[in-house]
Design a protein around this motif. Structure first.
Motif, PDB file in Angstrom:
ATOM      1  N   LEU A  38      49.013  39.923  45.788  1.00 15.30           N
ATOM      2  CA  LEU A  38      49.867  38.787  46.103  1.00 15.30           C
ATOM      3  C   LEU A  38      51.311  39.188  45.845  1.00 15.30           C
ATOM      4  N   GLY A  39      52.154  38.974  46.835  1.00 16.69           N
ATOM      5  CA  GLY A  39      53.570  39.271  46.707  1.00 16.69           C
ATOM      6  C   GLY A  39      54.341  38.026  46.328  1.00 16.69           C
ATOM      7  N   LEU A  40      55.604  38.038  46.632  1.00 21.92           N
ATOM      8  CA  LEU A  40      56.459  36.884  46.368  1.00 21.92           C
ATOM      9  C   LEU A  40      55.945  35.670  47.115  1.00 21.92           C
ATOM     10  N   GLU A  41      56.031  34.520  46.488  1.00 22.73           N
ATOM     11  CA  GLU A  41      55.606  33.254  47.079  1.00 22.73           C
ATOM     12  C   GLU A  41      54.145  33.308  47.552  1.00 22.73           C
ATOM     13  N   ASN A  42      53.320  34.035  46.811  1.00 22.23           N
ATOM     14  CA  ASN A  42      51.886  34.169  47.107  1.00 22.23           C
ATOM     15  C   ASN A  42      51.589  34.731  48.495  1.00 22.23           C
ATOM     16  N   GLN A  43      52.510  35.488  49.040  1.00 23.73           N
ATOM     17  CA  GLN A  43      52.269  36.156  50.322  1.00 23.73           C
ATOM     18  C   GLN A  43      51.276  37.290  50.099  1.00 23.73           C
ATOM     19  N   VAL A  44      50.287  37.371  50.972  1.00 25.89           N
ATOM     20  CA  VAL A  44      49.259  38.404  50.842  1.00 25.89           C
ATOM     21  C   VAL A  44      49.753  39.708  51.467  1.00 25.89           C
ATOM     22  N   ASN A  45      49.674  40.780  50.698  1.00 27.75           N
ATOM     23  CA  ASN A  45      49.948  42.124  51.193  1.00 27.75           C
ATOM     24  C   ASN A  45      48.602  42.844  51.224  1.00 27.75           C
ATOM     25  N   ALA A  46      47.997  42.904  52.399  1.00 22.69           N
ATOM     26  CA  ALA A  46      46.635  43.417  52.509  1.00 22.69           C
ATOM     27  C   ALA A  46      46.606  44.768  53.217  1.00 22.69           C
ATOM     28  N   THR A  47      45.630  45.590  52.822  1.00 22.42           N
ATOM     29  CA  THR A  47      45.381  46.878  53.469  1.00 22.42           C
ATOM     30  C   THR A  47      43.908  46.959  53.833  1.00 22.42           C
ATOM     31  N   LEU A  48      43.656  47.179  55.103  1.00 25.05           N
ATOM     32  CA  LEU A  48      42.308  47.374  55.627  1.00 25.05           C
ATOM     33  C   LEU A  48      42.105  48.868  55.818  1.00 25.05           C
ATOM     34  N   SER A  49      41.063  49.420  55.195  1.00 30.43           N
ATOM     35  CA  SER A  49      40.744  50.841  55.317  1.00 30.43           C
ATOM     36  C   SER A  49      39.418  50.986  56.052  1.00 30.43           C
ATOM     37  N   LEU A  50      39.402  51.851  57.059  1.00 27.10           N
ATOM     38  CA  LEU A  50      38.215  52.011  57.909  1.00 27.10           C
ATOM     39  C   LEU A  50      37.751  53.467  57.923  1.00 27.10           C
ATOM     40  N   HIS A  51      36.451  53.660  57.912  1.00 24.07           N
ATOM     41  CA  HIS A  51      35.863  55.002  57.996  1.00 24.07           C
ATOM     42  C   HIS A  51      36.228  55.603  59.351  1.00 24.07           C
ATOM     43  N   ARG A  52      36.673  56.839  59.355  1.00 18.20           N
ATOM     44  CA  ARG A  52      37.084  57.511  60.596  1.00 18.20           C
ATOM     45  C   ARG A  52      35.978  57.552  61.642  1.00 18.20           C
ATOM     46  N   GLU A  53      34.754  57.719  61.187  1.00 20.71           N
ATOM     47  CA  GLU A  53      33.649  57.874  62.121  1.00 20.71           C
ATOM     48  C   GLU A  53      33.296  56.586  62.861  1.00 20.71           C
ATOM     49  N   LEU A  54      33.784  55.454  62.387  1.00 17.49           N
ATOM     50  CA  LEU A  54      33.554  54.201  63.121  1.00 17.49           C
ATOM     51  C   LEU A  54      34.114  54.285  64.536  1.00 17.49           C
ATOM     52  N   PHE A  55      35.199  55.027  64.699  1.00 14.26           N
ATOM     53  CA  PHE A  55      35.862  55.132  65.998  1.00 14.26           C
ATOM     54  C   PHE A  55      35.134  56.098  66.935  1.00 14.26           C
ATOM     55  N   GLU A  56      34.217  56.887  66.372  1.00 12.87           N
ATOM     56  CA  GLU A  56      33.455  57.845  67.166  1.00 12.87           C
ATOM     57  C   GLU A  56      32.022  57.374  67.418  1.00 12.87           C
ATOM     58  N   PHE A  57      31.612  56.333  66.726  1.00 13.10           N
ATOM     59  CA  PHE A  57      30.242  55.838  66.864  1.00 13.10           C
ATOM     60  C   PHE A  57      30.026  55.373  68.301  1.00 13.10           C
ATOM     61  N   PRO A  58      28.862  55.673  68.890  1.00 10.82           N
ATOM     62  CA  PRO A  58      28.640  55.383  70.310  1.00 10.82           C
ATOM     63  C   PRO A  58      28.720  53.902  70.695  1.00 10.82           C
ATOM     64  N   ASP A  59      28.455  53.002  69.760  1.00 10.45           N
ATOM     65  CA  ASP A  59      28.488  51.574  70.088  1.00 10.45           C
ATOM     66  C   ASP A  59      29.659  50.919  69.348  1.00 10.45           C
ATOM     67  N   PRO A  60      30.661  50.408  70.077  1.00 11.82           N
ATOM     68  CA  PRO A  60      31.839  49.813  69.426  1.00 11.82           C
ATOM     69  C   PRO A  60      31.527  48.545  68.632  1.00 11.82           C
ATOM     70  N   MET A  61      30.325  48.005  68.769  1.00  6.37           N
ATOM     71  CA  MET A  61      29.956  46.814  68.015  1.00  6.37           C
ATOM     72  C   MET A  61      29.964  47.084  66.510  1.00  6.37           C
ATOM     73  N   LEU A  62      29.724  48.323  66.111  1.00  5.73           N
ATOM     74  CA  LEU A  62      29.759  48.647  64.689  1.00  5.73           C
ATOM     75  C   LEU A  62      31.167  48.461  64.135  1.00  5.73           C
ATOM     76  N   LEU A  63      32.169  48.968  64.815  1.00  8.30           N
ATOM     77  CA  LEU A  63      33.557  48.788  64.382  1.00  8.30           C
ATOM     78  C   LEU A  63      33.910  47.306  64.350  1.00  8.30           C
ATOM     79  N   ARG A  64      33.493  46.558  65.371  1.00  9.67           N
ATOM     80  CA  ARG A  64      33.745  45.109  65.411  1.00  9.67           C
ATOM     81  C   ARG A  64      33.115  44.426  64.189  1.00  9.67           C
ATOM     82  N   GLY A  65      31.896  44.827  63.853  1.00 13.47           N
ATOM     83  CA  GLY A  65      31.213  44.223  62.712  1.00 13.47           C
ATOM     84  C   GLY A  65      31.898  44.504  61.391  1.00 13.47           C
ATOM     85  N   VAL A  66      32.367  45.732  61.220  1.00 13.21           N
ATOM     86  CA  VAL A  66      33.063  46.083  59.972  1.00 13.21           C
ATOM     87  C   VAL A  66      34.375  45.304  59.868  1.00 13.21           C
TER      88      VAL A  66
END
Length: 156
Positions: free
Chosen positions: A70-98
């Motif tokens: 939480l930053g100033l005035e309760n502003q959320v500073n968020a970081t989403l980290s994704l496994h590199r292999e999600l982008f190579e997986f044959p079905d993009p539904m996996l990335l959507r699900g994550v």
């Protein structure tokens, strides 16, 4: 003191992957209606990166993670980290699900974890069953296939 926005992001996504993630984010916002209706239409407010690389011999059982402060005035500073292999997986539904999974974490806050409210919300998604099957397949692949740098190569 540097602001969060001015700090360099480690392991940033490629521009192509950034565009893909933003498209999925907006698609999920539309699909899930009231859950995410008031979220911004772009993800510039969210830092997105790849999960850090592993050392030789390590395996990762995480496809994505979310961290925030939480930053100033309760502003959320968020970081989403994704496994590199999600982008190579044959079905993009996996990335959507994550991404959907991590959006629910952000919606419910850090104290929710994978509690009953979280699970209910995740499983109400129309594509949850497909995602769950693909997630199991990805974990099986990650356990079986490692190269000398501990980076996983999936077999299609």
């Amino acid at each position: 003191m540097k602001s969060l926005e001015s700090k360099l992001l480690t392991n940033p996504l490629t521009p192509e992957h950034w565009i893909q993630v933003e498209g999925i984010y907006n698609s999920i916002r539309r699909e899930r209606g009231i859950l995410f209706w008031d979220w911004p239409p772009n993800i510039t407010w969210l830092r997105v990166r790849y999960l850090k690389r592993l050392r030789v011999g390590q395996t990762r059982r995480t496809l994505g993670s979310l961290s925030w402060k939480l930053g100033l005035e309760n502003q959320v500073n968020a970081t989403l980290s994704l496994h590199r292999e999600l982008f190579e997986f044959p079905d993009p539904m996996l990335l959507r699900g994550v991404i959907h999974h991590e959006m629910i974490h952000l919606l419910l806050g850090p104290e929710a974890q994978h509690d009953s409210e979280f699970k209910k919300m995740e499983q109400e998604w129309d594509d949850y069953e497909i995602y769950d099957i693909l997630k199991s397949a990805m974990f099986a692949s990650l356990r079986m296939l490692r190269d000398e740098d501990s980076q996983i190569r999936l077999v299609e």
